[in-house]
Each structure stands twice: as C-alpha cells, then as structure tokens.
Scaffold this motif. Structure first.
Motif, PDB file in Angstrom:
ATOM      1  N   GLN A   1       0.820  -1.205   0.000  1.00 50.31           N
ATOM      2  CA  GLN A   1       0.000   0.000   0.000  1.00 50.31           C
ATOM      3  C   GLN A   1       0.857   1.258   0.000  1.00 50.31           C
ATOM      4  N   THR A  18       2.143   1.836  -3.505  1.00 45.52           N
ATOM      5  CA  THR A  18       1.098   2.370  -4.378  1.00 45.52           C
ATOM      6  C   THR A  18       0.896   3.863  -4.126  1.00 45.52           C
ATOM      7  N   LYS A  19       0.936   4.266  -2.863  1.00 44.38           N
ATOM      8  CA  LYS A  19       0.779   5.689  -2.533  1.00 44.38           C
ATOM      9  C   LYS A  19       1.916   6.517  -3.137  1.00 44.38           C
ATOM     10  N   GLU A  20       3.117   5.950  -3.160  1.00 46.66           N
ATOM     11  CA  GLU A  20       4.250   6.657  -3.763  1.00 46.66           C
ATOM     12  C   GLU A  20       4.020   6.877  -5.250  1.00 46.66           C
ATOM     13  N   SER A  69       8.106  -0.655  -2.197  1.00 46.01           N
ATOM     14  CA  SER A  69       8.216   0.715  -1.699  1.00 46.01           C
ATOM     15  C   SER A  69       9.662   1.198  -1.717  1.00 46.01           C
ATOM     16  N   VAL A 102       1.082   7.109  -6.753  1.00 44.43           N
ATOM     17  CA  VAL A 102       0.015   8.102  -6.904  1.00 44.43           C
ATOM     18  C   VAL A 102       0.564   9.507  -6.662  1.00 44.43           C
ATOM     19  N   LYS A 103       1.500   9.615  -5.707  1.00 44.93           N
ATOM     20  CA  LYS A 103       2.087  10.923  -5.414  1.00 44.93           C
ATOM     21  C   LYS A 103       2.871  11.450  -6.608  1.00 44.93           C
ATOM     22  N   LYS A 133      -2.320   5.095 -10.145  1.00 44.76           N
ATOM     23  CA  LYS A 133      -1.551   3.863 -10.060  1.00 44.76           C
ATOM     24  C   LYS A 133      -1.122   3.443 -11.454  1.00 44.76           C
TER      25      LYS A 133
END
Length: 553
Positions: free
Chosen positions: A276, A279-281, A296, A283-284, A289
C-alpha cells in the motif's frame, strides 16, 4: 538476458548489491522468456511469435511475443520459470564483487524452488538470510481462511566470509558523562546475567547497603574484575540512593562498543514496507496507479543501506517501475553518498485499458524512465527547501535557493543530489556478425568477404559505435567519453586507461596528434584507412614506437 551478457566484460566483479523482483509465477504472469541458446536471433523471433514464417514482425511481436503466460496446467510449470531464472542468476553472479550480495523478492509459489536454485548457483554455504516482508494487513483471496500477509526476500552472498549486512546506526543519545569520567560517555548497565555463577554480596561503603543478584541470576563479572573495575571507575558506588535502588552503578562506555550498527532484523514489518505504501508513492508521483505490485522506496532504501557503501554500484535487472533507482537517489540525497545504479527492464507493453496506457505510457520501461525523472526532480526540490549544514546535508539553519541564473544573492551554496541518468536501448550490433556463407563455393566465399570489407552496419552512428566498443573494451557506461576532432576519447574513472577510437577518418597528422596525448591504446576501424595498407602499417609502427597498443576491427 542479452543486457546482462553485454555488461559482463565491463562490469564483472563490480556490483556490490543486486536486487531483483522477478515474476512470481502465479500461473497468470506474462513473463516467460523462452531462451534457447542454440538458435539464431531470427529463429528465436519466429519461435516466440515475434515474426511470421516470412520473417516479418508480427503486430504483437517485438518483445511482446516473448511474454507468455505460464499456466499451472502446464506440465513444465516450475521448470519453465526456473529455466528462465538460472542463466540470469549465473550472469548476475559474475557481475557481483567478491563481497557482493543479491536480494530476490519472491512469494510462496516459487520460494522453495528458488532457494534450491540459488543453492546451486551461489552455493548453499553462501546463504545469508530469508527475510520476511509484511505486504498487507488483510487479504480476501485465500479460500483456506489463512490471511497471507507476507512475502520473502532471499539473500545470498558471493562469498559469505567477506559479506556483512549492517542494521541501522545505534542510538547513542543516552550516553553522557556527568562525572567527567576520563573514559568518556557512558550509560548505566545491568550487572547481572541469567546464569549460575558468582553471587557474592557487594557492600556500598557510603551507605552500607548490601546487594546480591536476584534469584536465578548472577554477577556477570568475577570478584577480581569487580575490584579492578572499582579502581578504574567502571563501577561507581552511589553516595545516596533510595531503598529500592542498587547501591552501585556499572558503567557501559560508548568507546567499548565495537560496532556502531545495530543487528539487522529478519522481519520487515514496518508499514512503510507494505504494498500500500508503494502504491501511494506512485500516486504521489503520477496522480494515479501506473504499475501493479510495486515495492516501496523505503524497502529498497533499507536493503541498499544495509548492504552497500556510499560509492557502490547497485544492479536491478527486473527493474519494473524503477523503484531501485528512486531509492538509490533518495538515499544518496539523505547521506551524501555517490552510489550508482543500473536498471534493466524489457519494454513490456502496458495493458491496453490501464491507467498507464491512458497516461501515454506504452511500455513499463517508459513508466520507469518518467518515474526516475519525476523522483529526481522531487528529491532536488526537497533538498533545496531543507535546512543545510556545512556538508550539504540536512541539519543546519540556512537554506539554499537555486534560480535559473545561479544561486540567489546572499544564499549559501549547497551541492544538489546527482539525479541524472542515461538511457540505453538494447539493439542489434553496429558491426556485421560473420556467418558462414550459404553458398560454400569460392564465389560464395568471395561474395561474403566483399560484404565484410566494411564491417560497419548501415544503421550505425559514431555515438552508438563508441558505446558498443567501450563496453567491448571493458569500459563502463559512466566512464568519461569525449568526442573531439574525429577522435572518441575513452578513459576509466581513475584516468589510467586513456584510449583513442578512430571511427571516421585517419591521417598521419591526426595520428601524430593522438599519440601526442599519450594514450594507452589506439583502436581503429579498418574502413578508416580506405584500403591504404601503407597508412595502416605506418599507424601500427608509430604506435609500437610510442609504446601504445594498437588494435583494428
């Protein structure tokens, strides 16, 4: 695999750490690279479906034709995956330094088989650890009722005797020296250990308190050492203390600690290592995605920092969206390191209806290139905005501001992290490869020799030839390369292998100018002599007289 082969001469024994995240062979992965070493490239392209029987590229060909689903129904399900991995691991081992290590991400589908394969390639005696990484908190895909929350990170050394994985730096903030002890900063340590042994009473001369170890424990020092430590100040009696306190202090000095690094835990369970978080990285960076199952940046930073020094080289030949490159740049920005990375990724097509395709990324390799660009820009922005100390690292009180025209008046200069990178694409050689003529008569052989009077392919450019020859001659892709007045100058980072490439033209005057630069070697294409054997012989003799190696192609 072709990229790994190309790197062999220039990078053999140069890579400190390799990380790969290969396809997990879940039964639905489009991954198989059906290598067959006895066939020609043309035969290979036809067999995997890249070309039709007439030799034309198929619409879904190029590299896409080589990506096949390895179904569980296939009788060679595990064998196919292992056959894909085996030659790549052998090539990877050659690239590792003697003190190098390799990390491989894997799940339960091939963990057991991969462990046996690595035992064969690297030697069971060089197995370091099997780390466990927490991937998610909850999953609903298992019919067994088991909540699968982890994957594996298998680690092998090229030579275990020379390898060491370090944990994070120990926290010494509690060490102080309130009594000005000449031995330096210290903390109070427990003088007992859970064992049978000395349980003699220790009496405080100031208060008369008598201390003995708790039940089941003993002093971890002998009576003789106790007396020596009292004299040296390592054991200090308290002049005042409560009834519940021990009557003396055993000092543990900071200078007694042999290793400033903590042990490296085999459990990677921090939330920053979760899927997770990766994935956030994404999106940033991309506002969506772009890539399935990324790792990560924190995870890659962890294994890079524990296995490399500030100037080491890292390789990832299943690089996906470029997380390894991102992590290396981020770590360099944080600790001032100059680590380098090589990332290799097939131009695998993105799914037609994916967000990546909608954003204009036709292949995973394109996602990686853009990710490295954006991550580099982000790292530089953060570095500019952060307080700086004298070393250019965070921690001081002055920030530096970079403008298009230079540093703002009055601002303190700081060294920005190096986030530049080069991109190379695997292509056919710039030089013709000899093949036995189909017509083996004297006429057929003569015709073949005529073709090879000029070994340079029609599509070749000077720059591409220079890089190919540099790798063939053992130079690395980041070594200096200067194009000057018809000569390509190569050298290694130490400046001890100065080499001149003559790829376009040559003359007596040019050769004199080249030799005046005192190179270690002159490398020329036969074609630059234009069939003038006297000029070629003269060049060889001049190099010989100057003590310079001379080679032609």
């Amino acid at each position: 695999m072709e990229a790994l082969k190309i790197l062999q001469k220039a990078y053999a024994g140069s890579v400190k750490m390799i990380y790969i995240d290969p396809p997990y062979n879940t039964g639905s992965d489009s991954f198989i690279y059906p290598d067959k070493f006895s066939e020609t490239r043309e035969e290979y392209a036809k067999r995997v479906g890249d070309k039709d029987d007439l030799g034309y590229l198929k619409r879904d060909g190029v590299f896409q034709g080589a990506l096949r689903k390895n179904s569980r129904d296939n009788g060679h399900y595990h064998s196919n995956w292992l056959n894909m991995m085996l030659p790549r691991l052998h090539l990877a081992k050659t690239l590792l330094r003697e003190d190098g290590v390799i990390f491989i991400s894997i799940d339960d589908n091939e963990q057991a088989q991969l462990k046996l394969l690595c035992d064969e390639v690297f030697g069971a005696e060089n197995f370091l650890a099997e780390f466990i990484r927490k991937t998610k908190s909850v999953t609903n895909v298992e019919k067994t009722g088991i909540n699968i929350q982890h994957e594996y990170l298998i680690c092998y050394a090229k030579n275990k005797e020379l390898s060491y994985l370090k944990g994070e730096e120990k926290d010494f903030s509690q060490y102080q020296n309130p009594d000005n002890d000449p031995n330096g900063e210290w903390i109070s340590d427990n003088p007992t250990a859970p064992r049978d042994g000395d349980r003699y009473p220790i009496v405080n001369p100031f208060t008369g308190r008598e201390d003995v170890p708790p039940k089941g424990r003993a002093w971890f020092f002998s009576k003789e050492n106790f007396e020596l430590w009292v004299k040296s100040g390592k054991i200090k009696f308290k002049e005042q203390h409560s009834d519940r306190e021990r009557g003396f202090i055993l000092k543990r000095y900071k200078n007694e600690i042999k290793n400033s690094d903590a042990m490296l835990d085999s459990l990677f369970i921090d939330n920053s290592y979760l899927n997770q978080a990766a994935t956030k990285e994404q999106v940033k960076l991309f506002e969506d995605k772009m890539f399935d199952s990324p790792k990560s940046v924190a995870l890659l930073q962890k294994i890079v920092s524990c296995s490399t020094g500030n100037n080491d080289l890292i390789l990832d030949f299943f690089s996906g969206s470029g997380t390894t490159a991102h992590a290396v740049m981020q770590l360099n920005a944080e600790d001032g390191g100059k680590r380098r990375y090589i990332c290799v990724q097939l131009p695998e097509e993105t799914e037609e209806k994916s967000e990546a395709r909608k954003a204009g990324f036709a292949t995973i390799a394109e996602i990686a290139k853009e990710r490295i660009r954006r991550a580099g820009a982000q790292i530089r922005r953060v570095h500019l905005d952060a307080p700086q100390n004298g070393n250019g690292n965070n921690g001081g009180a002055t920030s530096c501001t970079l403008l298009d025209t230079g540093f703002k008046d009055g601002a303190t200069s700081c060294t920005l992290p190096d986030t530049g990178f080069k991109v190379f694409k695997l292509a056919e050689s710039n030089f013709k490869q000899w093949r036995s003529p189909v017509n083996r008569s004297s006429d057929g052989l003569e015709a073949q020799l005529e073709i090879f009077r000029d070994v340079v392919e029609a599509h070749a450019t000077v720059e591409n030839m220079a890089y190919e020859l540099a790798l063939r001659l053992g130079f690395q892709l980041t070594d200096p390369m200067i194009f000057s007045d018809g000569v390509v100058w190569l050298d290694n980072a130490a400046g001890s292998r100065k080499t001149a490439l003559l790829l376009e033209t040559v003359s007596d005057e040019l050769l004199r100018d080249v030799l005046a630069q005192q190179p270690q070697k002159v490398f020329a294409l036969d074609k630059v002599f234009g069939g003038d054997d006297a000029l070629k012989t003269n060049a060889a003799l001049q190099c010989q007289d100057a003590g310079v190696a001379f080679e032609t192609l």
